[in-house]
Design an enzyme around this catalytic site. Sequence first.
Site, mmCIF file in Angstrom:
data_model
loop_
_atom_site.group_PDB
_atom_site.id
_atom_site.type_symbol
_atom_site.label_atom_id
_atom_site.label_comp_id
_atom_site.label_asym_id
_atom_site.label_seq_id
_atom_site.Cartn_x
_atom_site.Cartn_y
_atom_site.Cartn_z
ATOM 1 N N HIS A 189 0.834 -1.194 0.000
ATOM 2 C CA HIS A 189 0.000 0.000 0.000
ATOM 3 C C HIS A 189 0.886 1.269 0.000
ATOM 4 O O HIS A 189 0.643 2.219 -0.733
ATOM 5 C CB HIS A 189 -0.849 -0.103 1.272
ATOM 6 N N CYS A 246 -0.632 -3.738 -16.881
ATOM 7 C CA CYS A 246 -1.288 -2.651 -16.138
ATOM 8 C C CYS A 246 -1.048 -2.750 -14.639
ATOM 9 O O CYS A 246 -1.655 -2.021 -13.871
ATOM 10 C CB CYS A 246 -2.781 -2.614 -16.439
HETATM 11 C C1 PEP Z 1 -2.895 -6.298 -10.851
HETATM 12 O O1 PEP Z 1 -3.242 -7.255 -10.169
HETATM 13 O O2 PEP Z 1 -1.721 -6.126 -11.255
HETATM 14 C C2 PEP Z 1 -3.878 -5.271 -11.229
HETATM 15 C C3 PEP Z 1 -3.594 -4.354 -12.128
HETATM 16 O O3 PEP Z 1 -5.074 -5.284 -10.595
HETATM 17 P P1 PEP Z 1 -5.315 -4.825 -9.068
HETATM 18 O O4 PEP Z 1 -4.039 -4.240 -8.566
HETATM 19 O O5 PEP Z 1 -6.452 -3.877 -9.128
HETATM 20 O O6 PEP Z 1 -5.658 -6.139 -8.431
#
Ligand code: PEP
Length: 550
Positions: free
Chosen positions: A186, A484
């Site tokens: 976080h 992403c």
């Molecule tokens: C991931 O898991 O890398 C992602 C982009 O989704 P989140 O962080 O929202 O789980």
Amino acid sequence: MQERVLTGVGVGRGIVVGDVRRMPDPLPEPAQVNSTLGPDAELARATSALGETAQDLRERGAIAGGLAQEVLDALAMMADDQMLVSDVKNRIDRGATAERAVFDAFAGFAAILTMAGGYMAERAGDLGDVANRVIAKIMGVPAPGVPQSDVPFILVARDLAPADTALLNFDIVRALITTDGGPTSHTAILAREKGLPAIVGAKSAEVLVDGDLVLVDAAAGEIILHPSAVRIEAGLAEAEARKAARDSATGPGRLADGHEVQLLANVGSAKSAAAAVEAQAEGVGLFRTEFLFLDSDTAPSIAEQAEQYEAVFAQFPGKKVVVRVLDAGADKPLSFLTDAGEENPALGRRGIRALFAHEEILRDQLTAIAQAASKTQAHVWVMAPMIANAEETKKFVALCTELGISVSGAMIEIPSAALLADHILAEAAFVSIGTNDLTQYTVAADRLLGTVADLQDAWNPAVLKLIREVGRAGVATSKPVGVCGEAAADPQLAVVLIGLGVTSLSMSPVALGDVRAELGRYTLAEAQALAEKVLTARNAVEARAIVAGR
Ligand code: PEP
Ligand code: MG
């Protein structure tokens, strides 16, 4: 004094010089002993500490304003809660000390919230934070939390609680060093979002004490303790050079040979979409839609959803916006969708699994997205989180087609999906790799758990080998492969990802400039050769060293 180099995982590219201030360590659990002061005195200690804590939190909230004020007011209400105060009194009447009574009463309250699940369960962690502030007041020791100061400093902490991060004043806190926590914690995500240079998981930073002069180089993952004048001068010159490189790298993403790499933004609301436009994002690679659902007991109506989606899409005429359907479960529980009774929610019915189990919610969301898309000029793509195989992909794509969405794809967040990417891409128009979850599942280490944070590192060659499988499948099918997760925002790792066959990168808008500048330093052949080399590393540390020593 002799220079000393301490290392950790860097977040961002900044170089900062300053004095250390340490965050006080958490308080030990109060002893379970009978009071020697008697109930009246204990009750007076407890009630005045509870009242002062509530007032303190409100005052600090009023100074901070905005979202921080909301967080702090909510915490103040916990310290004032009448049920809690009478529980503390009952415990004191039965012979407990004030600090023990507060500790046990808050723990009991937290357990009730945890059992309620969903949003309530998320607040349980904050209760522990309030309890610690009250106990510190009773004991007359410094409150845990970020030190108050008018002069800038470099904050050193084990890790930061949400209540601490909400309060950070970025004019005063110039950089962050944590001894625990990893690159997907976080704290690291917040630092990246705010453009705050940080070094996380720096175990050796335990030696730092208040007043130590340090130079923090986030890109190198280094903290120089007692830096020499020469070192400081060179560091600040390098910081200027990096800033100049970032400022001069504008326009669409491309490598040194002109090879195009789409640079997109991760957004979670219409407001963050505006920041993406400002940072010259070429579109949106991940629109997280959870924000619409998290605070409610039921799914919002199609009309309500469509309105919110349209507010985001409208900001990207002629550009790509990749919407992720609701990703509930595990770290994002939702009472009306996920099962609070699961012992292991990260391995349970989360993401697309939860949506398939409540197909009406998925259908409504897709309908709302299609409606909003038809009213704007954005090129709207839709993807599903936590896809495990080609069958799930086929089912999702068919639903999208039925409800009027023509470009649909899958997130690759599970190792099985990475290994079967060729079959998944046979069904989907594109894939997008969520490296945060892909890393947690590859190394079997909870992404929210500080005690296993050193394992949660997307530079791990095991994670990179899975990404190579996805890149190869993309090349073989000529379909787009995005990233992403947080990995896309790490400029050097971004180069490796492109070398592995990734075609677009999506990140928090503040990271776009640095990634754009770093990509411009490599040709595609160089990125590919570097990626091959990195895959031979034994671990994440070696992998980073290969790129740093290029
Ligand atoms: C991931 O898991 O890398 C992602 C982009 O989704 P989140 O962080 O929202 O789980
Ligand atoms: Mg994910």
